[in-house]
Structures are given as structure tokens and as C-alpha cells.
Write a protein that holds these residues in place. Structure first.
Motif, mmCIF file in Angstrom:
data_model
loop_
_atom_site.group_PDB
_atom_site.id
_atom_site.type_symbol
_atom_site.label_atom_id
_atom_site.label_comp_id
_atom_site.label_asym_id
_atom_site.label_seq_id
_atom_site.Cartn_x
_atom_site.Cartn_y
_atom_site.Cartn_z
ATOM 1 N N THR A 174 -4.493 -16.553 -10.758
ATOM 2 C CA THR A 174 -5.867 -16.158 -11.113
ATOM 3 C C THR A 174 -6.740 -16.084 -9.864
ATOM 4 O O THR A 174 -7.956 -16.209 -9.934
ATOM 5 C CB THR A 174 -6.478 -17.159 -12.117
ATOM 6 N N ASP A 175 -6.097 -15.876 -8.723
ATOM 7 C CA ASP A 175 -6.800 -15.789 -7.434
ATOM 8 C C ASP A 175 -7.432 -14.399 -7.286
ATOM 9 O O ASP A 175 -6.807 -13.463 -6.809
ATOM 10 C CB ASP A 175 -5.820 -16.061 -6.291
ATOM 11 N N GLU A 176 -8.687 -14.270 -7.708
ATOM 12 C CA GLU A 176 -9.375 -12.977 -7.699
ATOM 13 C C GLU A 176 -9.583 -12.440 -6.292
ATOM 14 O O GLU A 176 -9.476 -11.233 -6.058
ATOM 15 C CB GLU A 176 -10.719 -13.093 -8.434
ATOM 16 N N GLN A 177 -9.890 -13.319 -5.352
ATOM 17 C CA GLN A 177 -10.124 -12.871 -3.978
ATOM 18 C C GLN A 177 -8.850 -12.291 -3.375
ATOM 19 O O GLN A 177 -8.882 -11.279 -2.673
ATOM 20 C CB GLN A 177 -10.642 -14.013 -3.113
ATOM 21 N N ALA A 178 -7.710 -12.940 -3.642
ATOM 22 C CA ALA A 178 -6.433 -12.435 -3.134
ATOM 23 C C ALA A 178 -6.136 -11.052 -3.707
ATOM 24 O O ALA A 178 -5.695 -10.143 -2.988
ATOM 25 C CB ALA A 178 -5.304 -13.402 -3.490
ATOM 26 N N ALA A 179 -6.396 -10.878 -4.996
ATOM 27 C CA ALA A 179 -6.149 -9.588 -5.641
ATOM 28 C C ALA A 179 -7.034 -8.507 -5.034
ATOM 29 O O ALA A 179 -6.581 -7.375 -4.787
ATOM 30 C CB ALA A 179 -6.391 -9.695 -7.144
ATOM 31 N N LYS A 180 -8.298 -8.868 -4.762
ATOM 32 C CA LYS A 180 -9.214 -7.890 -4.156
ATOM 33 C C LYS A 180 -8.792 -7.569 -2.730
ATOM 34 O O LYS A 180 -8.874 -6.409 -2.289
ATOM 35 C CB LYS A 180 -10.643 -8.419 -4.173
ATOM 36 N N ASP A 181 -8.326 -8.585 -1.973
ATOM 37 C CA ASP A 181 -7.877 -8.352 -0.597
ATOM 38 C C ASP A 181 -6.687 -7.382 -0.571
ATOM 39 O O ASP A 181 -6.593 -6.522 0.313
ATOM 40 C CB ASP A 181 -7.476 -9.674 0.057
ATOM 41 N N ILE A 182 -5.791 -7.516 -1.536
ATOM 42 C CA ILE A 182 -4.637 -6.608 -1.629
ATOM 43 C C ILE A 182 -5.106 -5.200 -1.959
ATOM 44 O O ILE A 182 -4.613 -4.211 -1.400
ATOM 45 C CB ILE A 182 -3.624 -7.114 -2.673
ATOM 46 N N ALA A 183 -6.096 -5.107 -2.853
ATOM 47 C CA ALA A 183 -6.650 -3.795 -3.214
ATOM 48 C C ALA A 183 -7.298 -3.137 -1.994
ATOM 49 O O ALA A 183 -7.145 -1.923 -1.774
ATOM 50 C CB ALA A 183 -7.662 -3.947 -4.340
ATOM 51 N N MET A 184 -7.996 -3.912 -1.182
ATOM 52 C CA MET A 184 -8.624 -3.372 0.029
ATOM 53 C C MET A 184 -7.554 -2.883 1.011
ATOM 54 O O MET A 184 -7.709 -1.843 1.643
ATOM 55 C CB MET A 184 -9.499 -4.438 0.692
ATOM 56 N N HIS A 185 -6.465 -3.645 1.116
ATOM 57 C CA HIS A 185 -5.354 -3.232 1.981
ATOM 58 C C HIS A 185 -4.795 -1.892 1.510
ATOM 59 O O HIS A 185 -4.547 -0.981 2.318
ATOM 60 C CB HIS A 185 -4.254 -4.301 1.949
ATOM 61 N N ILE A 186 -4.598 -1.750 0.213
ATOM 62 C CA ILE A 186 -4.039 -0.517 -0.354
ATOM 63 C C ILE A 186 -4.995 0.656 -0.122
ATOM 64 O O ILE A 186 -4.565 1.774 0.171
ATOM 65 C CB ILE A 186 -3.734 -0.715 -1.850
ATOM 66 N N ALA A 187 -6.295 0.396 -0.229
ATOM 67 C CA ALA A 187 -7.281 1.444 0.047
ATOM 68 C C ALA A 187 -7.147 1.931 1.486
ATOM 69 O O ALA A 187 -7.232 3.130 1.760
ATOM 70 C CB ALA A 187 -8.693 0.927 -0.210
ATOM 71 N N ALA A 188 -6.905 1.000 2.403
ATOM 72 C CA ALA A 188 -6.856 1.337 3.827
ATOM 73 C C ALA A 188 -5.560 2.033 4.232
ATOM 74 O O ALA A 188 -5.575 3.017 4.971
ATOM 75 C CB ALA A 188 -7.039 0.069 4.659
ATOM 76 N N LEU A 189 -4.412 1.542 3.731
ATOM 77 C CA LEU A 189 -3.125 2.030 4.231
ATOM 78 C C LEU A 189 -2.417 3.030 3.314
ATOM 79 O O LEU A 189 -1.424 3.635 3.708
ATOM 80 C CB LEU A 189 -2.188 0.848 4.527
ATOM 81 N N ASN A 190 -2.885 3.172 2.087
ATOM 82 C CA ASN A 190 -2.382 4.188 1.163
ATOM 83 C C ASN A 190 -0.860 4.165 0.966
ATOM 84 O O ASN A 190 -0.172 5.182 1.161
ATOM 85 C CB ASN A 190 -2.814 5.591 1.633
ATOM 86 N N PRO A 191 -0.285 3.031 0.577
ATOM 87 C CA PRO A 191 1.147 3.011 0.260
ATOM 88 C C PRO A 191 1.426 3.774 -1.029
ATOM 89 O O PRO A 191 0.527 3.957 -1.854
ATOM 90 C CB PRO A 191 1.433 1.517 0.081
ATOM 91 N N LYS A 192 2.675 4.204 -1.199
ATOM 92 C CA LYS A 192 3.051 4.947 -2.400
ATOM 93 C C LYS A 192 3.678 4.057 -3.463
ATOM 94 O O LYS A 192 3.610 4.356 -4.652
ATOM 95 C CB LYS A 192 4.039 6.061 -2.043
ATOM 96 N N TYR A 193 4.329 2.977 -3.015
ATOM 97 C CA TYR A 193 5.070 2.123 -3.943
ATOM 98 C C TYR A 193 4.765 0.650 -3.688
ATOM 99 O O TYR A 193 4.282 0.280 -2.618
ATOM 100 C CB TYR A 193 6.579 2.351 -3.782
ATOM 101 N N VAL A 194 5.083 -0.181 -4.683
ATOM 102 C CA VAL A 194 4.942 -1.625 -4.509
ATOM 103 C C VAL A 194 6.059 -2.142 -3.615
ATOM 104 O O VAL A 194 5.819 -2.810 -2.615
ATOM 105 C CB VAL A 194 4.976 -2.363 -5.870
ATOM 106 N N SER A 195 7.318 -1.818 -3.965
ATOM 107 C CA SER A 195 8.470 -2.371 -3.249
ATOM 108 C C SER A 195 9.557 -1.321 -3.069
ATOM 109 O O SER A 195 9.512 -0.245 -3.667
ATOM 110 C CB SER A 195 9.032 -3.575 -4.008
ATOM 111 N N ARG A 196 10.564 -1.667 -2.274
ATOM 112 C CA ARG A 196 11.640 -0.728 -1.966
ATOM 113 C C ARG A 196 12.405 -0.268 -3.206
ATOM 114 O O ARG A 196 12.848 0.874 -3.278
ATOM 115 C CB ARG A 196 12.628 -1.364 -0.985
#
Length: 296
Positions: A174-196
């Protein structure tokens, strides 16, 4: 003799004018089904203004996230200009559409357009009315709905007011800040997938083929090309898989390591960049203003 107004007649008039369904039906009823007279009727009432905008390109706009308990939606609504995207009326339309679509959960964009709002209008008609008020082509382009449990967390993030929108589902924490930090990372680096393991096998094989040809063209011996390709494919996964990427807030660890430190699992994410994939019209602004002045 009274002409029966059919759904096909209403559809045809709506396609020609861009006016709302009910307005088209009223117009056809008023002129006893005469299509040309109905066109004039709508023009006189100022209800066909959206028709002239139908072929315009709407590549600006905004993304928006609405969270309601264990459900959330990411939506993109487009306009023609960034100026209108900041319009209060446009922003209210986007908010209202997001709340409605999350509540009704249509399966497709077509179902979304046909669904009825609390005021009795369809989404398509509500957008047509907004076009008439705002004066630009507006389109509901896409949306994604996600669900979670009480033990999970949403990571909603809107970059620069909605030019990029990311919705993350982080399970087991339930770590909301961690979830938001991951979302910010995705906004910046634009990955296509979660994992290999999410990368389609054919995509991996296609990349390996390209990397093999590159190595051979570099004059590398065939007996070491395979090892080189395996090394380079790892770099490829780092580019497209978020868990393999160096975390933007701490480049000494991967996103995967950061997620693990939260005790959770990155289940899913959706990322919208407003207007991506839409071919934007290139116009000289001065010429555009002159065309408006001259009434072109």
C-alpha cells in the motif's frame, strides 16, 4: 403525407453535420424528412458548426486519471490546440467523461460514444455540443480501466498537466509514494513492457536477427557472434522492460530491485502520451491567421 424518420436518416444527417442525434431527429421531423431542408434547419440553428471541423486534426488535448476506490481509469481526450486543452470547459468535459466511463465500463470506444450520460445525452452528443461551444474538433480517443484489491496500490501520475499520463498497479503493498515514483519513471523512460516474459517471442527473434546481422557486418567471427548477440539482447530488454531499467530516482538500482524493496509486485501499467501516433499538420501560424482573417 408524414414521412417516417428512420434511424438511418438520423445517422446520415448526423454524419453530414456533426450535430447531436436528438437535434438531427428534431430537424428531420420539423421538415418532414427532407434532408436538404434539415441541413438548412440545423445551419440556421447554429447546430452544424462541428461539421466544418470534422476533417481537422486533433492531436493536442490531455490525459486524465480518475480513481474511485479499487477502480481507476486513464483517459485521453484530444483537441486541436494546446490553448483549448487548458480551457475550463474542456477540462470539465474530460473529468465528466472519465467519471462516467469508469462507472459504466464500456468495452470499446464505440460503446463509450453510445453510452448515455446522466443528462440523457450520449457521450458522442455531449462531445458534439462541446465542439459547438468551444469551437474546435474534440475527440474521445482512448481509455483504460484497471482494478485492484485493498492490499494493492494505484500509482497515478500526470506529467505537465496531462501531456503524459501513467497509471500503475502495484500489488501486495500500500506504498502510494513508491507506486507514484514508478509511474514517474515510466513517464520519463517510456518502457513497452513490465518484464522480459511479456515480450512476444517473435519480437525477440526479430531483434536477435538484426543484432546478428549487425555483428556480422562489423566483421566479427561467427563463433563469437552468438555470445555478442546475447549480451546485446540484454541491453535491448533494458530499453523496453521497466523492471530491467535503471531507476530514475536511484540509478544504482533497477526498477525491479526497487519494486522488490517495497514488498510488492508491479502487475501492470498504462502510459499515454497525448497525440502519439497522430500525424500532426504542419502549418505556418502567420498563414493560418491570415486565412482566418480572409475567411478561408
Amino acid at each position: 403525407m408524414t414521412v417516417k424518420i428512420t434511424a438511418q436518416m438520423v445517422k446520415e444527417l448526423r454524419e453530414k453535420t456533426g450535430a447531436g442525434m436528438m437535434d438531427c431527429k428534431k430537424a428531420l421531423t420539423a421538415v418532414n424528412g427532407d434532408m436538404e431542408a434539415a441541413l438548412d434547419f440545423l445551419r440556421e440553428k447554429g447546430l452544424s458548426s462541428s461539421a466544418s471541423k470534422a476533417d481537422r486534426i486533433a492531436a493536442e488535448g490531455t490525459s486524465y486519471i480518475h480513481v474511485d476506490g479499487n477502480e481507476a481509469i486513464l483517459i485521453e481526450v484530444n483537441a486541436e490546440t494546446d490553448f483549448v486543452a487548458k480551457n475550463e470547459g474542456f477540462q470539465k468535459l474530460v473529468k465528466d467523461l472519465a467519471e462516467h466511463l469508469l462507472a459504466t465500463k464500456p468495452a470499446t470506444i464505440e460503446e463509450a460514444h453510445d453510452s448515455k450520460l446522466a443528462n440523457g445525452l450520449s457521450v458522442a452528443d455531449e462531445i458534439s455540443n462541446a465542439v459547438a461551444k468551444i469551437g474546435e474538433k474534440l475527440t474521445l480517443r482512448r481509455f483504460e480501466i484497471r482494478t485492484k484489491t485493498d492490499n494493492d496500490t494505484f500509482g497515478p501520475y500526470l506529467h505537465m498537466g496531462g501531456t503524459i499520463g501513467v497509471l500503475v498497479v502495484l500489488e501486495g503493498t500500500t506504498d502510494e509514494q513508491a507506486a507514484k515514483d514508478i509511474a514517474m519513471h515510466i513517464a520519463a523512460l517510456n518502457p513497452k513492457y513490465v518484464s522480459r516474459d511479456q515480450v512476444p517471442a517473435e519480437e525477440v527473434e526479430r531483434e536477435k536477427k538484426v543484432l546478428t546481422e549487425q555483428a556480422l557486418n562489423e566483421g566479427k567471427p561467427e563463433n563469437i557472434v552468438a555470445k555478442m548477440v546475447e549480451g546485446r539482447i540484454g541491453k535491448y530488454f533494458e530499453e523496453i522492460c521497466v523492471l530491467d531499467q535503471a531507476f530514475v530516482k536511484d540509478s544504482d538500482q533497477t526498477v525491479g530491485a526497487f519494486v522488490k524493496s517495497t514488498g510488492g509486485t508491479l502487475k501492470d501499467f498504462v502510459r499515454y502520451a497525448v497525440g502519439e501516433g497522430i500525424e500532426k499538420r504542419e502549418e505556418n501560424f502567420a498563414d493560418e491567421v491570415m486565412n482566418q482573417v480572409q475567411g478561408k
